[in-house]
Scaffold this motif. Structure first.
Motif, PDB file in Angstrom:
ATOM      1  N   GLY A 154      36.841  23.689  37.781  1.00 27.67           N
ATOM      2  CA  GLY A 154      37.113  24.325  39.071  1.00 27.67           C
ATOM      3  C   GLY A 154      36.931  25.660  39.183  1.00 27.67           C
ATOM      4  O   GLY A 154      36.851  26.289  38.289  1.00 27.67           O
ATOM      5  N   THR A 155      36.364  26.254  40.280  1.00 32.10           N
ATOM      6  CA  THR A 155      36.331  27.835  40.577  1.00 32.10           C
ATOM      7  C   THR A 155      37.681  28.432  40.276  1.00 32.10           C
ATOM      8  O   THR A 155      38.574  28.200  40.848  1.00 32.10           O
ATOM      9  N   GLY A 156      37.265  29.393  39.153  1.00 32.42           N
ATOM     10  CA  GLY A 156      38.525  30.311  38.914  1.00 32.42           C
ATOM     11  C   GLY A 156      39.370  29.462  37.709  1.00 32.42           C
ATOM     12  O   GLY A 156      40.456  30.220  37.206  1.00 32.42           O
ATOM     13  N   ALA A 157      38.909  28.220  37.180  1.00 30.60           N
ATOM     14  CA  ALA A 157      39.608  27.806  35.861  1.00 30.60           C
ATOM     15  C   ALA A 157      39.213  28.298  34.927  1.00 30.60           C
ATOM     16  O   ALA A 157      38.107  29.316  34.617  1.00 30.60           O
ATOM     17  N   THR A 158      39.879  28.206  33.622  1.00 28.69           N
ATOM     18  CA  THR A 158      39.924  28.982  32.526  1.00 28.69           C
ATOM     19  C   THR A 158      38.384  28.664  32.139  1.00 28.69           C
ATOM     20  O   THR A 158      37.493  29.590  31.420  1.00 28.69           O
ATOM     21  N   ALA A 159      37.978  27.436  31.991  1.00 34.50           N
ATOM     22  CA  ALA A 159      36.611  27.079  31.493  1.00 34.50           C
ATOM     23  C   ALA A 159      35.659  27.833  32.232  1.00 34.50           C
ATOM     24  O   ALA A 159      34.439  28.375  31.718  1.00 34.50           O
ATOM     25  N   HIS A 160      35.717  27.885  33.530  1.00 41.19           N
ATOM     26  CA  HIS A 160      34.885  28.780  34.592  1.00 41.19           C
ATOM     27  C   HIS A 160      34.719  30.171  33.960  1.00 41.19           C
ATOM     28  O   HIS A 160      33.632  30.783  33.640  1.00 41.19           O
ATOM     29  N   LEU A 161      35.901  30.730  33.926  1.00 37.50           N
ATOM     30  CA  LEU A 161      35.725  32.157  33.407  1.00 37.50           C
ATOM     31  C   LEU A 161      35.183  32.241  32.168  1.00 37.50           C
ATOM     32  O   LEU A 161      34.503  33.386  31.821  1.00 37.50           O
ATOM     33  N   ILE A 162      35.522  31.554  31.107  1.00 39.69           N
ATOM     34  CA  ILE A 162      35.059  31.557  29.821  1.00 39.69           C
ATOM     35  C   ILE A 162      33.645  31.673  29.837  1.00 39.69           C
ATOM     36  O   ILE A 162      32.787  32.345  28.931  1.00 39.69           O
ATOM     37  N   THR A 163      33.130  30.689  30.530  1.00 37.36           N
ATOM     38  CA  THR A 163      31.566  30.418  30.462  1.00 37.36           C
ATOM     39  C   THR A 163      30.860  31.585  31.285  1.00 37.36           C
ATOM     40  O   THR A 163      29.733  31.983  30.829  1.00 37.36           O
TER      41      THR A 163
END
Length: 319
Positions: A154-163
């Motif tokens: 999801g937008t803003g999820a931890t995975a998004h920001l780390i990527t």
């Protein structure tokens, strides 16, 4: 002057007595997520250890909703007496306040107790992706700007920001495709519709072992016990300083007596040495960690600043 000295001495004695008698009744641990999620499971494991060590029930109270902000806000507004604790985590504490308005200030409304778990992430692709290691992956994607897409939960999820951080440090350009959850985000990589993502080791390790995904590196600067054969991206991708992941901890309302925080932290540090806890964490893809309240608070300041910078650079907005 003598009266002031006596008053200070009385206050100190009261604080020490409070810490020595704490806890005198059940302690509530608010988990701002549904049962079965990583924060919930790790908080329960630690709560059991605290209950055994301190002789009072540590009762889990699940209050999910709004990305963890409902339960977190409830604790922020609770009496600072040590009898209401928060199973805090990177999403609602370090990330959410950087992408949208929250009813609490993560650095002012909570007192740190201790971290209890670190959740490493892994760079994964479809097995057929034309790269056998992280450096080849970066070279290939860099040579094909905007050709590939990466998924996230999801937008803003931890995975998004780390990527996004990885993409920025690796100087690669790819399209972001947000999903509603980790499972569909990984499914479309396994189906070959999406090129890659950086997701939790807990969510990816089973698919890597089965051959449905290929892991090229982990997000921490050290290897993960759950994925020991996969090197850190800092080394494998030649990205010095890349050392990031999700965290889980225990927090309390701001103003909770320091002696109470220190006692809880000390017991958590002892709990992390237990072999049965470490084995359960390994099965969950989590790394056991613990620290002092001051160390956790310094860590939280660093994390909020780091994610704030990622959000600004990638112009991430959550509607």
């Amino acid at each position: 002057m003598k009266r002031i000295s006596c008053l200070i001495a009385c206050l100190l004695c009261a604080e020490i007595a409070c810490a020595q008698s704490y806890p005198a009744r059940a302690v509530k641990v608010v988990v701002p997520w549904p049962p079965g999620q990583a924060t919930d499971i790790s908080a329960r494991i630690v709560a059991q250890k605290l209950q055994e060590a301190l002789g009072q029930p540590f009762v889990i109270d699940n209050r999910p909703g709004a990305g963890g902000s409902i339960g977190s806000d409830a604790v922020a507004k609770s009496p600072p007496d040590g009898y209401t604790l928060l199973a805090s985590s990177s999403g609602p504490i370090s990330i959410m306040p950087n992408v949208q308005k929250t009813p609490y200030d993560p650095l002012k409304d909570f007192a740190a107790v201790s971290l209890i778990a670190a959740a490493p992430f892994a760079l994964v692709t479809h097995p057929s992706f034309p790269a056998s290691n992280a450096r080849e992956f970066i070279a290939h994607v860099r040579a094909n700007p905007d050709k590939y897409a990466f998924s996230s939960s999801g937008t803003g999820a931890t995975a998004h920001l780390i990527t996004e951080l990885f993409n920025s440090m690796a100087e690669i350009k790819a399209r972001h495709v947000p999903y509603k959850g980790t499972a569909p985000a990984l499914t479309d990589i396994m189906n070959g519709q999406i090129a890659y993502t950086i997701e939790t080791v807990a969510a990816t390790v089973g698919h890597v072992k089965s051959g449905r995904l290929k892991a090229l590196g982990v997000s921490f600067a050290r290897r993960s016990a759950a994925m020991p054969d996969v090197p850190p991206l800092a080394e494998a991708a030649n990205l010095p300083g890349f050392d990031v992941g999700a965290w889980i901890g225990y927090s309390a309302p701001a103003g909770t007596p320091r002696e109470v925080l220190a006692r809880l932290s000390g017991e958590i540090q002892k709990a992390m040495q237990a072999q049965d806890l470490r084995e359960r964490y390994l099965a969950l893809g989590l790394d056991p960690v613990a620290n002092t309240p001051d160390e956790m608070m310094a860590f939280l300041r660093t994390e909020q600043a780091r994610y704030g910078e990622i959000v600004r650079k990638a112009s991430i907005k959550v509607e």
